[in-house]
Design a protein around this motif. Structure first.
Motif, PDB file in Angstrom:
ATOM      1  N   UNK A   5       0.810  -1.225   0.000  1.00  0.00           N
ATOM      2  CA  UNK A   5       0.000   0.000   0.000  1.00  0.00           C
ATOM      3  C   UNK A   5       0.840   1.270   0.000  1.00  0.00           C
ATOM      4  N   UNK A   6       2.170   1.134  -0.023  1.00  0.00           N
ATOM      5  CA  UNK A   6       3.029   2.293  -0.085  1.00  0.00           C
ATOM      6  C   UNK A   6       3.167   3.033   1.235  1.00  0.00           C
ATOM      7  N   UNK A   7       3.870   4.154   1.220  1.00  0.00           N
ATOM      8  CA  UNK A   7       4.161   4.876   2.474  1.00  0.00           C
ATOM      9  C   UNK A   7       2.943   5.538   3.110  1.00  0.00           C
ATOM     10  N   UNK A  94       7.242  -3.284   6.400  1.00  0.00           N
ATOM     11  CA  UNK A  94       6.206  -4.007   5.651  1.00  0.00           C
ATOM     12  C   UNK A  94       6.808  -4.658   4.400  1.00  0.00           C
ATOM     13  N   UNK A  95       8.113  -4.614   4.251  1.00  0.00           N
ATOM     14  CA  UNK A  95       8.749  -5.005   3.001  1.00  0.00           C
ATOM     15  C   UNK A  95       9.012  -6.488   2.837  1.00  0.00           C
ATOM     16  N   UNK A 300      -3.516   0.931   7.730  1.00  0.00           N
ATOM     17  CA  UNK A 300      -3.166   1.736   8.905  1.00  0.00           C
ATOM     18  C   UNK A 300      -3.383   0.970  10.205  1.00  0.00           C
ATOM     19  N   UNK A 301      -4.461   0.173  10.281  1.00  0.00           N
ATOM     20  CA  UNK A 301      -4.729  -0.620  11.482  1.00  0.00           C
ATOM     21  C   UNK A 301      -3.625  -1.645  11.711  1.00  0.00           C
ATOM     22  N   UNK A 302      -3.207  -2.315  10.639  1.00  0.00           N
ATOM     23  CA  UNK A 302      -2.155  -3.318  10.750  1.00  0.00           C
ATOM     24  C   UNK A 302      -0.818  -2.717  11.144  1.00  0.00           C
ATOM     25  N   UNK A 303      -0.465  -1.596  10.543  1.00  0.00           N
ATOM     26  CA  UNK A 303       0.802  -0.929  10.874  1.00  0.00           C
ATOM     27  C   UNK A 303       0.792  -0.474  12.332  1.00  0.00           C
ATOM     28  N   UNK A 304      -0.336   0.069  12.775  1.00  0.00           N
ATOM     29  CA  UNK A 304      -0.450   0.506  14.164  1.00  0.00           C
ATOM     30  C   UNK A 304      -0.267  -0.661  15.132  1.00  0.00           C
ATOM     31  N   UNK A 305      -0.811  -1.829  14.785  1.00  0.00           N
ATOM     32  CA  UNK A 305      -0.658  -3.010  15.637  1.00  0.00           C
ATOM     33  C   UNK A 305       0.797  -3.450  15.699  1.00  0.00           C
ATOM     34  N   UNK A 306       1.502  -3.408  14.562  1.00  0.00           N
ATOM     35  CA  UNK A 306       2.913  -3.786  14.539  1.00  0.00           C
ATOM     36  C   UNK A 306       3.752  -2.822  15.370  1.00  0.00           C
TER      37      UNK A 306
END
Length: 347
Positions: A5-7, A94-95, A300-306
């Motif tokens: 999903x990019x930055x 996320x890479x 955004x939800x997934x990144x926040x959880x990580x």
């Protein structure tokens, strides 16, 4: 920069994290112009973010060997370097998983005594804390009895620091719970983990089967990377199938739509409970630095959880505790003993 999903999704995720926890600070790695514009759109985010210009991007299709040779200048390389240099406590990416693991091993190095690093994931379960830890889920397809013992030690440390479980229960994944079943290395690992349990303050429950992975009888499931990755991807696919079937069932007729409205609150609770985005983040264990691998498709939800998981591990001093645990409990490998005997060197 390498996520699907990019930055924009990453910046949105860290903005959510910042709203929930004002103590978090970020170093963003990537093309400065692009990141600065995204950060500027989020009120107050620029005050807690440092942007480090890294024009190169590791794509999902790149081979790890190529990234190791030519990856300098990429956002992934820069992020790992920030942990290596002590500027950041945890790297979240996320890479490309293979490239991230390869660069992490080369730049951060393995903890002394660790033969093979592992990736640990959180698995929704019936336990009181809601999740079990499973490792390895894809760092290396091979694992002998010594590696499986190290996975048990690292998994126990992760459970203590990531899930606040004082005395984790460890299970060794096998085709049956009987002690005579399984490959030779599994039987050897069974005895070694059982022997190490008392000294390392965890409970060994013995062999467990696939159906025990989400159960309340175990906190940490130990297996090789091939088996763990297949189990993880199977579970993700099954969860997606069940979600689609439920959605189709509740749209089947006017009565089923009414039933869906009546069950709306319960369905939302269930959806939140099994949402893989909320348990996003596989932790690389066994390195001199903590790296959290987010799903490439994370929003955004997934990144926040990580980020939340990374912050919890950083606060606990997880890397240092894990290294100390492995160093104090690591038995000499048989091949090392044999080499020293043949060389005429004393242990």
């Amino acid at each position: 920069m390498g996520g699907d999903r990019g930055p924009a999704a990453v910046v949105a995720g860290i903005a959510r994290s910042a709203d929930k926890n004002p103590d978090i600070r970020f170093i963003l790695h990537g093309p400065e112009d692009a990141l600065a514009k995204l950060v500027a759109k989020r009120r107050g985010l620029a005050d807690i973010c440092e942007i480090r210009d890294a024009p190169g991007v590791v794509t999902m299709g790149e081979k790890p060997s190529h990234v190791m040779r030519h990856g300098k200048g990429t956002s992934m390389w820069s992020a790992i370097e920030s942990v290596r240099d002590g500027d950041a406590t945890v790297c979240v990416s996320c890479g490309n998983t293979g490239a991230l693991m390869a660069l992490s091993m080369v730049r951060l190095r393995k903890v002394p005594g660790v033969n093979r690093p592992a990736i640990a994931c959180l698995w929704p379960s019936r336990s009181a804390h809601g999740f079990n830890v499973m490792l390895d889920v894809g760092a290396d397809i091979r694992a002998d009895e010594h590696d499986l013992l190290q996975y048990a030690l690292m998994g126990a440390s992760y459970a203590r620091n990531g899930l606040d479980i004082a005395r984790p229960r460890i299970g060794l994944l096998n085709v049956g719970t009987e002690e005579h079943k399984g490959r030779a290395e599994l039987k050897a690992a069974h005895d070694m983990i059982n022997e190490a349990a008392k000294q390392n303050d965890f409970e060994f429950v013995g062999f467990v089967e696939g159906g025990d992975i989400p159960s309340e009888k175990v906190d940490v499931i130990v297996t090789d990377g091939f088996t763990g990755n297949v189990a993880l991807k199977t579970a993700e696919g099954t969860a997606k199938l069940i979600s689609e079937l439920l959605r189709a069932a509740f749209k089947y007729s006017p009565l089923s739509r009414i039933a869906a409205l009546l069950a709306y609150t319960s369905l939302r609770r269930l959806s939140k409970r099994i949402d893989p985005r909320r348990v996003n983040g596989g932790v690389f264990l066994g390195l001199n630095g903590t790296v959290v691998k987010s799903h490439g498709s994370a929003d955004a939800t997934g990144v926040s959880a990580a980020v939340k998981l990374a912050f919890q591990l950083a606060q606990s001093g997880f890397t240092e505790r894990l290294a100390a645990r492995v160093a104090s409990s690591n038995p000499p490998r048989q091949d090392t003993i044999q080499y020293k005997a043949n060389s005429g060197k004393s242990e």
